[in-house]
Write a protein that holds these residues in place. Sequence first.
Motif, mmCIF file in Angstrom:
data_model
loop_
_atom_site.group_PDB
_atom_site.id
_atom_site.type_symbol
_atom_site.label_atom_id
_atom_site.label_comp_id
_atom_site.label_asym_id
_atom_site.label_seq_id
_atom_site.Cartn_x
_atom_site.Cartn_y
_atom_site.Cartn_z
ATOM 1 N N LEU A 274 0.827 -1.209 0.000
ATOM 2 C CA LEU A 274 0.000 0.000 0.000
ATOM 3 C C LEU A 274 0.861 1.259 0.000
ATOM 4 C CD1 LEU A 274 -3.023 -0.631 2.397
ATOM 5 C CD2 LEU A 274 -3.053 -0.345 -0.085
ATOM 6 N N GLN A 275 1.983 1.223 0.731
ATOM 7 C CA GLN A 275 2.886 2.374 0.728
ATOM 8 C C GLN A 275 3.334 2.692 -0.698
ATOM 9 O OE1 GLN A 275 6.075 2.675 3.633
ATOM 10 N NE2 GLN A 275 5.069 1.188 4.954
ATOM 11 N N ALA A 276 3.699 1.646 -1.442
ATOM 12 C CA ALA A 276 4.131 1.853 -2.821
ATOM 13 C C ALA A 276 2.994 2.426 -3.663
ATOM 14 C CB ALA A 276 4.618 0.537 -3.416
ATOM 15 N N GLU A 277 1.789 1.873 -3.498
ATOM 16 C CA GLU A 277 0.640 2.345 -4.273
ATOM 17 C C GLU A 277 0.317 3.810 -3.965
ATOM 18 O OE1 GLU A 277 -4.190 1.671 -4.478
ATOM 19 O OE2 GLU A 277 -2.921 -0.012 -3.853
ATOM 20 N N TYR A 278 0.274 4.145 -2.667
ATOM 21 C CA TYR A 278 -0.040 5.523 -2.278
ATOM 22 C C TYR A 278 1.006 6.500 -2.823
ATOM 23 C CZ TYR A 278 -3.583 4.079 1.203
ATOM 24 O OH TYR A 278 -4.686 3.584 1.828
ATOM 25 N N ALA A 279 2.280 6.097 -2.766
ATOM 26 C CA ALA A 279 3.355 6.979 -3.235
ATOM 27 C C ALA A 279 3.276 7.193 -4.746
ATOM 28 C CB ALA A 279 4.710 6.407 -2.850
ATOM 29 N N ILE A 280 3.007 6.127 -5.484
ATOM 30 C CA ILE A 280 2.875 6.257 -6.939
ATOM 31 C C ILE A 280 1.700 7.173 -7.276
ATOM 32 C CG2 ILE A 280 2.279 5.021 -9.063
ATOM 33 C CD1 ILE A 280 3.834 2.601 -7.874
ATOM 34 N N ARG A 281 0.589 6.978 -6.588
ATOM 35 C CA ARG A 281 -0.584 7.813 -6.836
ATOM 36 C C ARG A 281 -0.294 9.288 -6.539
ATOM 37 N NH1 ARG A 281 -4.952 4.688 -3.445
ATOM 38 N NH2 ARG A 281 -5.859 6.787 -3.385
ATOM 39 N N LEU A 282 0.397 9.535 -5.422
ATOM 40 C CA LEU A 282 0.749 10.918 -5.082
ATOM 41 C C LEU A 282 1.637 11.524 -6.162
ATOM 42 C CD1 LEU A 282 0.868 13.347 -3.135
ATOM 43 C CD2 LEU A 282 2.820 12.211 -2.005
ATOM 44 N N GLY A 283 2.628 10.757 -6.610
ATOM 45 C CA GLY A 283 3.527 11.253 -7.643
ATOM 46 C C GLY A 283 2.808 11.555 -8.950
ATOM 47 N N LEU A 284 1.948 10.640 -9.387
ATOM 48 C CA LEU A 284 1.240 10.827 -10.648
ATOM 49 C C LEU A 284 0.239 11.977 -10.582
ATOM 50 C CD1 LEU A 284 0.597 7.116 -11.690
ATOM 51 C CD2 LEU A 284 2.277 8.697 -12.664
ATOM 52 N N GLU A 285 -0.486 12.053 -9.467
ATOM 53 C CA GLU A 285 -1.451 13.143 -9.316
ATOM 54 C C GLU A 285 -0.743 14.500 -9.311
ATOM 55 O OE1 GLU A 285 -3.601 12.217 -5.775
ATOM 56 O OE2 GLU A 285 -4.604 10.471 -6.671
ATOM 57 N N SER A 286 0.388 14.568 -8.611
ATOM 58 C CA SER A 286 1.143 15.824 -8.558
ATOM 59 C C SER A 286 1.700 16.175 -9.935
ATOM 60 C CB SER A 286 2.275 15.711 -7.533
ATOM 61 O OG SER A 286 1.765 15.429 -6.241
ATOM 62 N N PHE A 287 2.203 15.172 -10.634
ATOM 63 C CA PHE A 287 2.750 15.392 -11.980
ATOM 64 C C PHE A 287 1.669 15.874 -12.939
ATOM 65 C CE2 PHE A 287 3.748 14.001 -16.256
ATOM 66 C CZ PHE A 287 5.056 14.400 -16.426
ATOM 67 N N ASN A 288 0.515 15.197 -12.915
ATOM 68 C CA ASN A 288 -0.562 15.539 -13.850
ATOM 69 C C ASN A 288 -1.181 16.902 -13.550
ATOM 70 O OD1 ASN A 288 -0.278 13.142 -15.301
ATOM 71 N ND2 ASN A 288 -1.663 12.029 -13.947
ATOM 72 N N LYS A 289 -1.143 17.317 -12.284
ATOM 73 C CA LYS A 289 -1.657 18.638 -11.913
ATOM 74 C C LYS A 289 -0.586 19.720 -12.055
ATOM 75 C CE LYS A 289 -5.086 16.955 -8.585
ATOM 76 N NZ LYS A 289 -5.463 16.904 -7.135
#
Length: 309
Positions: A274-289
């Motif tokens: 879950l740590q990996a999933e949450y971190a990837i999601r944070l990175g992608l959301e920040s990148f896309n925004k």
Amino acid sequence: MRRREFLLTSLGLLAWPRLAAAAAKPTVTLVLKSLKNPFFTVMTAGARKHHAQHSGDYQLTVDGVQGETDLAGQIRIVEACIARREQILLITPADSRAVIPVLIKAVQSGMLVINLDNKLDDRALASHSVNIPFVGPSNFSGARAVGDYVLRALKPRSKVAIIEGLPGSINAKARSDGYREAIASANMTLTALAWGDWDREPGRAAALKLLKQTPDLAALLCGNDNMAIGAAQAVTELKRDGKVLIGGYDNIPEMTALLASKRIYATADQHPALQAEYAIRLGLESFNKRLTQSEMQNIVRTPVDLVKS
């Protein structure tokens, strides 16, 4: 504009010229501090599972060093990521302070940097005026829960020792602090603390030393499961099975049988996948925004659960 605000703004402005020219699929690199540790094997599996479900959204690379103390090797990997102009870097740092300069260099090169598992030192980050988000659980709370459960099985004023990971790791200190709080609350006696370097053989050696120093030691609270497994080996060697309770942390796969046999009394599951999933999601959301490093969410808490024998 104050100096801190100017530096953070500058770091953000440096980020986007390269990101604007990046490919449609951002590159995400997960850099681990021990490829041989089963905990990080589970974290890798979580990252790969998320990527398999979202393979059209980003490219994933997993890299890391073999030993928990190989700071130089980890720095070389980050330098290589900078040279390749990666977009998103996720890192479980080998040291909470010494790795910060190369991470700042990564931010200045245009990467979004996110910290997992072992938290970077807040004071060191503040001194450099940089925000590097942390994704992970409260190590203090997880260890406190393990300590509370283990110590409830002992008589008051029983003797307890702690086996800690590495001096440069914030999560090692946080877990030991959680254990100390549990020891004080349960009216137990903390006899000693020894370093186990996050690994089994050093954990075994530390446990042997502690058990010989204090023949009536009633419990060993360990900063991770590798050291707890080493401690269990030491207890068996000294023919003290059933007389010394052991607490661990991580709930790696091997713990299932050890918990069932009560050779280890409890551990904490901090859900590395879950740590990996949450971190990837944070990175992608920040990148896309198109968020800058300074604009990213500072902390994302992930769950941690007590696992009983």
